[in-house]
Design a protein around this motif. Structure first.
Motif: not given
Length: 451
Positions: A93-99, A286-294, A309-321
């Motif tokens: 659902e929209k707002g669910d935590t992904i990682l 602090t809120q961005n520590y939780q990546l949520v579904a748009p 695994e370390t990620i950079k700013e603006g790096e794609s993590i997952v795809q949603i349809i």
């Protein structure tokens, strides 16, 4: 002369006809002749049958709305993956935590960063309040100095008026003493001559001399008072200037302190705004520590793998349809055919994986194809020599299959006008573009609205 007979020999001709009559035509030959004649007749008739011209194109299934197409979820901050909360193919659902992410920059390692920043903001606010209170006190001080200056100036002016009155009085006394002195001097010198002549006694002369000296003393005393009064007037005038200068200096100094304090307030308010902005940035980070579904949809693919695994700013993590996207076909046609296509044109579509038998010129006898309508025509080329069009389901036709997936391949035919079959064959052999006699009603309405 030649001797030529007028009679002809018909015996050879008669013999040949007899030979032909004796021969028999095979039944297979007759059947083949009949078939060929029938096919020729059918082909000739078919040449005059109506043929619906069309424009072919290939493409794929997509979503009509850009917001419903597959999208990559990107991280707004750099961080380290601490935990995954979804799996591929899962509905979210929209707002669910992904990682969940953890911090990797040393500027944000402090676990009490927000609290300490809030304390700095409160201290800065108290400092601003104190400075504003100081401004109020300085304003009151300036007002008091101005009032005191008025009082002192009034006192100095009163003293000046008194000095002037005294000067006037002393000047009158001085003039009177000068007249008395002149009279006593005249009396003294006349009696001195009489004394020298022996006309008056020594006692009388000494009495007159004593009065003369007394008048002279009074004159000098009156002159001294007069000069003192002049000095007092001058001093009173100087005192007025001194009082005004003194209090103007105090008022100017207080105003200077007031301006400096006001400048400090403005500087402190700028620092406070900067701290509040920094605090807001910390909160958002602090809120961005939780990546949520748009949006609500299915997790298609995880672009980053394991925990840690370390990620950079603006790096794609997952795809949603999106869950229920409004499907459309993204089809590409040649540039030479684009002027013949308008919004509202009917389209026949063949999807990969669905068996179909398509007669492009006779769509009514086609099997396994689905109807569509042209909704969007790009104004610039999408590929070299090709333009993209978007086709949505035709509400008057059969619904598209529910099993369709985005990215599936398609073949499409944009239906134009009817022409004879012989004309279409002639056009294809000569490489001419399709003919367009009438535009769809929707296109005509659009043109009329523009006019």
């Amino acid at each position: 002369m030649l001797n030529i007979s007028e009679q002809t020999d018909n015996r050879s001709v008669e013999q040949k006809s007899i030979l032909f009559k004796t021969l028999k035509t095979p039944n297979a030959g007759k059947l083949l002749a009949k078939v060929l004649v029938s096919i020729s007749l059918v082909f000739f008739v078919l040449l005059f049958f109506p043929w619906q011209q069309n424009i072919r194109g290939k493409g794929k299934v997509t979503a009509f709305s850009p917001g419903q197409r597959p999208q990559s979820v990107e991280s707004a901050i750099a961080g380290r993956i601490e935990a995954w909360h979804v799996i591929e193919g899962q509905f979210v659902e929209k707002g669910d935590t992904i990682l969940t992410l953890s911090e990797v920059k040393d500027d944000y390692f402090d676990p009490q960063l927000l609290q300490r920043t809030q304390e700095q903001i409160e201290a800065k606010r108290q400092s601003i309040d104190s400075k504003k209170e100081k401004i109020t006190q300085l304003e009151n001080q300036i007002e008091a100095l101005q009032n005191l200056m008025k009082v002192k100036l009034e006192q100095a002016q009163n003293k000046l008026r008194q000095s002037r009155f005294k000067l006037t009085s002393d000047s009158v006394d001085y003039e009177a003493e000068k007249v008395r002195y002149a009279n006593q001097e005249n009396i003294f010198y006349r009696n001195k001559q009489r004394y020298e002549a022996g006309n008056i006694a020594l006692t009388k002369f000494q009495e007159l001399e004593s009065k003369y000296q007394e008048a002279k003393m009074k004159l000098i005393s009156a002159e001294n008072k007069f000069l003192e009064s002049k000095t007092e007037v001058i001093n009173a005038r100087v005192n007025i200037t001194g009082v005004e200068a003194e209090y103007q200096d105090k008022i100017s100094k207080a105003r200077s302190d007031l301006n400096n304090t006001a400048a400090e307030v403005f500087e402190a308010e700028a620092g406070l705004a900067k701290l509040e902005n920094q605090f807001s940035n910390y909160q958002i980070r602090t809120q961005n520590y939780q990546l949520v579904a748009p949006q609500s949809g299915y997790v298609v693919k995880a672009l980053k793998a394991g925990v840690g695994e370390t990620i950079k700013e603006g790096e794609s993590i997952v795809q949603i349809i999106s869950e229920n996207p409004r499907l459309a076909v993204e089809m590409y046609v040649k540039a030479m055919d684009v002027p013949l296509i308008q919004k509202g044109r009917k389209v026949r579509i063949e999807f990969d994986g669905w068996p179909a038998l398509q007669f492009s010129g006779w769509p009514s006898v086609s099997v396994g194809t689905f109807g569509g309508v042209v909704q969007v025509i790009d104004r610039v080329e999408s590929r070299p020599g090709e333009f993209r069009i978007l086709v949505t389901p035709d509400p008057a036709e059969e619904e598209w299959p529910q099993q369709l997936r985005m990215g599936s391949g398609t073949k499409g035919w944009v239906m134009l006008d009817n022409v004879p079959v012989w004309y279409e064959i002639w056009r294809q052999l000569n490489g001419f573009p399709p003919s367009l006699y009438e535009a769809p009603e929707d296109a005509v309405l659009v043109k009329e609205e523009k006019k």
